[in-house]
Design an enzyme around this catalytic site. Sequence first.
Site: not given
Length: 180
Positions: A7, A165, A171
Amino acid sequence: MGNFHATTIFAVHHNGECAMAGDGQVTMGNAVVMKHTARKVRKLFQGKVLAGFAGSVADAFTLFEMFEGKLEEYNGNLQRAAVEMAKQWRGDKMLRQLEAMLIVMDKTTMLLVSGTGEVIEPDDGILAIGSGGNYALSAGRALKQYASEHLTAKQIAKASLNIAGDICVYTNHNIIVEEL
């Protein structure tokens, strides 16, 4: 064994430059990180096109291959290749089962391509997909709007993925950025 998912892809056209970034995390199901360094952004068509995927890894490789074939068939015409791929993807019973989305771009055009037949060109030169896509999209829009004079397309792409992230558990910070 569960499905593997990959992703967060972010793409931007900015001040005549273009960049696409993807994180490296592959997650099995909702609980296990299987890989930290996957490469989800690729150069295609003799390095003139960038493509990035979010979704099932095996499905994404099938779609990369199919899209590259369409690029060859239509001599690098990104829009035509994307539309023809979306038509084939949506119209084929087996391909419809693929669980992935793609962002494809060249120096002038950026498109989101999905299995439901969508081929969408953004109004603002920014696209993001995947579980961290909304976070990356928000960050990218803010950076482009308020810091655009000071940042390159590559810097915006990397910063947007870093912010995603920090927020999204699917992520990570192993970010690969490709430019054209």
